[in-house]
Design a protein around this motif. Sequence first.
Motif, PDB file in Angstrom:
ATOM      1  N   ALA A 145       0.818  -1.209   0.000  1.00  0.00           N
ATOM      2  CA  ALA A 145       0.000   0.000   0.000  1.00  0.00           C
ATOM      3  C   ALA A 145       0.858   1.267   0.000  1.00  0.00           C
ATOM      4  CB  ALA A 145      -0.940  -0.004   1.209  1.00  0.00           C
ATOM      5  N   MET A 146       1.982   1.241   0.694  1.00  0.00           N
ATOM      6  CA  MET A 146       2.851   2.418   0.716  1.00  0.00           C
ATOM      7  C   MET A 146       3.462   2.696  -0.658  1.00  0.00           C
ATOM      8  SD  MET A 146       4.679   1.942   4.452  1.00  0.00           S
ATOM      9  CE  MET A 146       5.768   3.332   4.314  1.00  0.00           C
ATOM     10  N   VAL A 147       3.878   1.638  -1.349  1.00  0.00           N
ATOM     11  CA  VAL A 147       4.419   1.811  -2.696  1.00  0.00           C
ATOM     12  C   VAL A 147       3.334   2.313  -3.638  1.00  0.00           C
ATOM     13  CG1 VAL A 147       5.411   0.617  -4.683  1.00  0.00           C
ATOM     14  CG2 VAL A 147       6.232   0.096  -2.371  1.00  0.00           C
ATOM     15  N   ALA A 148       2.164   1.685  -3.596  1.00  0.00           N
ATOM     16  CA  ALA A 148       1.057   2.115  -4.452  1.00  0.00           C
ATOM     17  C   ALA A 148       0.617   3.537  -4.108  1.00  0.00           C
ATOM     18  CB  ALA A 148      -0.117   1.149  -4.313  1.00  0.00           C
ATOM     19  N   GLY A 149       0.633   3.869  -2.808  1.00  0.00           N
ATOM     20  CA  GLY A 149       0.245   5.213  -2.404  1.00  0.00           C
ATOM     21  C   GLY A 149       1.183   6.269  -2.942  1.00  0.00           C
ATOM     22  N   ALA A 150       2.480   5.996  -2.901  1.00  0.00           N
ATOM     23  CA  ALA A 150       3.461   6.950  -3.435  1.00  0.00           C
ATOM     24  C   ALA A 150       3.232   7.187  -4.919  1.00  0.00           C
ATOM     25  CB  ALA A 150       4.874   6.436  -3.176  1.00  0.00           C
ATOM     26  N   LEU A 151       2.996   6.117  -5.671  1.00  0.00           N
ATOM     27  CA  LEU A 151       2.784   6.239  -7.116  1.00  0.00           C
ATOM     28  C   LEU A 151       1.476   6.959  -7.435  1.00  0.00           C
ATOM     29  CD1 LEU A 151       3.952   2.665  -8.223  1.00  0.00           C
ATOM     30  CD2 LEU A 151       5.198   4.827  -8.513  1.00  0.00           C
ATOM     31  N   CYS A 152       0.407   6.559  -6.755  1.00  0.00           N
ATOM     32  CA  CYS A 152      -0.902   7.166  -7.035  1.00  0.00           C
ATOM     33  C   CYS A 152      -0.935   8.645  -6.682  1.00  0.00           C
ATOM     34  CB  CYS A 152      -1.993   6.419  -6.268  1.00  0.00           C
ATOM     35  SG  CYS A 152      -2.365   4.771  -6.900  1.00  0.00           S
ATOM     36  N   THR A 153      -0.396   8.992  -5.530  1.00  0.00           N
ATOM     37  CA  THR A 153      -0.428  10.393  -5.111  1.00  0.00           C
ATOM     38  C   THR A 153       0.431  11.263  -6.022  1.00  0.00           C
ATOM     39  OG1 THR A 153      -0.716   9.654  -2.829  1.00  0.00           O
ATOM     40  CG2 THR A 153      -0.129  11.949  -3.154  1.00  0.00           C
ATOM     41  N   GLN A 154       1.558  10.738  -6.454  1.00  0.00           N
ATOM     42  CA  GLN A 154       2.454  11.501  -7.312  1.00  0.00           C
ATOM     43  C   GLN A 154       1.862  11.703  -8.710  1.00  0.00           C
ATOM     44  OE1 GLN A 154       5.561  12.777  -6.350  1.00  0.00           O
ATOM     45  NE2 GLN A 154       5.559  13.840  -8.329  1.00  0.00           N
ATOM     46  N   VAL A 171       2.132  14.747  -3.641  1.00  0.00           N
ATOM     47  CA  VAL A 171       3.565  14.467  -3.555  1.00  0.00           C
ATOM     48  C   VAL A 171       3.732  13.028  -3.056  1.00  0.00           C
ATOM     49  CG1 VAL A 171       5.769  15.193  -2.578  1.00  0.00           C
ATOM     50  CG2 VAL A 171       3.970  16.886  -2.992  1.00  0.00           C
ATOM     51  N   TRP A 172       4.779  12.360  -3.513  1.00  0.00           N
ATOM     52  CA  TRP A 172       4.949  10.936  -3.240  1.00  0.00           C
ATOM     53  C   TRP A 172       4.962  10.587  -1.755  1.00  0.00           C
ATOM     54  CZ3 TRP A 172       8.933   9.057  -0.339  1.00  0.00           C
ATOM     55  CH2 TRP A 172      10.021   9.907  -0.143  1.00  0.00           C
ATOM     56  N   TRP A 173       5.610  11.450  -0.928  1.00  0.00           N
ATOM     57  CA  TRP A 173       5.711  11.116   0.489  1.00  0.00           C
ATOM     58  C   TRP A 173       4.340  11.154   1.173  1.00  0.00           C
ATOM     59  CZ3 TRP A 173       3.924  14.566   4.015  1.00  0.00           C
ATOM     60  CH2 TRP A 173       3.866  15.915   3.648  1.00  0.00           C
ATOM     61  N   GLN A 174       3.434  11.982   0.643  1.00  0.00           N
ATOM     62  CA  GLN A 174       2.074  11.982   1.165  1.00  0.00           C
ATOM     63  C   GLN A 174       1.407  10.636   0.899  1.00  0.00           C
ATOM     64  OE1 GLN A 174       0.580  15.308  -1.080  1.00  0.00           O
ATOM     65  NE2 GLN A 174       1.196  16.816   0.461  1.00  0.00           N
ATOM     66  N   GLY A 175       1.709  10.074  -0.278  1.00  0.00           N
ATOM     67  CA  GLY A 175       1.165   8.768  -0.615  1.00  0.00           C
ATOM     68  C   GLY A 175       1.700   7.650   0.254  1.00  0.00           C
ATOM     69  N   VAL A 176       2.950   7.776   0.690  1.00  0.00           N
ATOM     70  CA  VAL A 176       3.510   6.775   1.609  1.00  0.00           C
ATOM     71  C   VAL A 176       2.714   6.754   2.911  1.00  0.00           C
ATOM     72  CG1 VAL A 176       5.528   6.164   2.993  1.00  0.00           C
ATOM     73  CG2 VAL A 176       5.818   6.879   0.596  1.00  0.00           C
ATOM     74  N   LEU A 177       2.449   7.937   3.446  1.00  0.00           N
ATOM     75  CA  LEU A 177       1.642   8.021   4.674  1.00  0.00           C
ATOM     76  C   LEU A 177       0.218   7.543   4.427  1.00  0.00           C
ATOM     77  CD1 LEU A 177       2.816  11.489   6.076  1.00  0.00           C
ATOM     78  CD2 LEU A 177       3.616   9.199   6.715  1.00  0.00           C
ATOM     79  N   LEU A 178      -0.322   7.912   3.263  1.00  0.00           N
ATOM     80  CA  LEU A 178      -1.674   7.481   2.916  1.00  0.00           C
ATOM     81  C   LEU A 178      -1.747   5.964   2.819  1.00  0.00           C
ATOM     82  CD1 LEU A 178      -4.527   8.427   2.071  1.00  0.00           C
ATOM     83  CD2 LEU A 178      -3.709   8.470  -0.287  1.00  0.00           C
ATOM     84  N   GLY A 179      -0.755   5.353   2.185  1.00  0.00           N
ATOM     85  CA  GLY A 179      -0.737   3.901   2.060  1.00  0.00           C
ATOM     86  C   GLY A 179      -0.639   3.201   3.405  1.00  0.00           C
TER      87      GLY A 179
END
Length: 285
Positions: free
Chosen positions: A201-210, A217-225
Amino acid sequence: MRPQEPAAPRAAKAKKSAGRDLRAAIGVGVGLGAVILASLFVYKPVFLGVIVLAVVVGLWELTSRLAERKGIKAPLVPLAIGGAAMTVAGYVDGAEGAWVAMAFTALAVLVWRMTEPPDDYLKDVTAGLFAAFYVPFLATFVALMLAADDGAWRVLTFLILTVVSDTGAYAVGWRFGKHKLAPRISPGKTREGLAGAVLFAMVAGALCTQFLIDDGVWWQGVLLGLAVAVSATLGDLGESMIKRDLGIKDMGSLLPGHGGIMDRLDSLLPTAPVVWLLLVAFVGS
């Protein structure tokens, strides 16, 4: 005479089983995905209708199982009408509209149950209020995401992260799982599976958010994931608690290889408010 060598234990030869009809599950999943994507990107109100349909069917499954297994008569008619109104109000008028619709739904449940004898009144309306919160109110946060300018991409991100989290937990847990996460609630879940859910989920979150979210931003997606992996797992465990209390394996049988609608919404429902809130915090509403 040479002694015969003992046969290898059957358990040692047994292969791990996926525990469900993968062919049917994949076919149904692909079909649902096609319907969701088509309605989501062609015309938003059509996808809103998909949400409403899922809410009504989910309420029907939940109230039916409560009546069958526990004799609890949560009134379906006001729940279905109020749940549909709640979802539409969230899309049209935002969070305030959803809260107003929730209040009227609760009132309708209380009044509707008054038409029957007072025996078990408190038990029935309590179950009705729980159902109103658990299914339509949480689903309303998907409608709130949909209402944004980039709403289709927000909803797609929400769906991708939840599915990826579930898939990561299943794949890693099935292959490497040894340590039980919550054996009394869901014996099949493992700590290794949870780690897989978090990582995927963290990897997918970084890609989706970016790449999918405006100003993301990718780091937001890491937290989101990370948040999605936790909320999806808790949602799955929560419904497992309900099903164990009811003494059933699945909430329904509408989706071959998956169970019922509620068996697919278990991780989505509690994740919706988490994703909505974090996206609003990160990139605005």
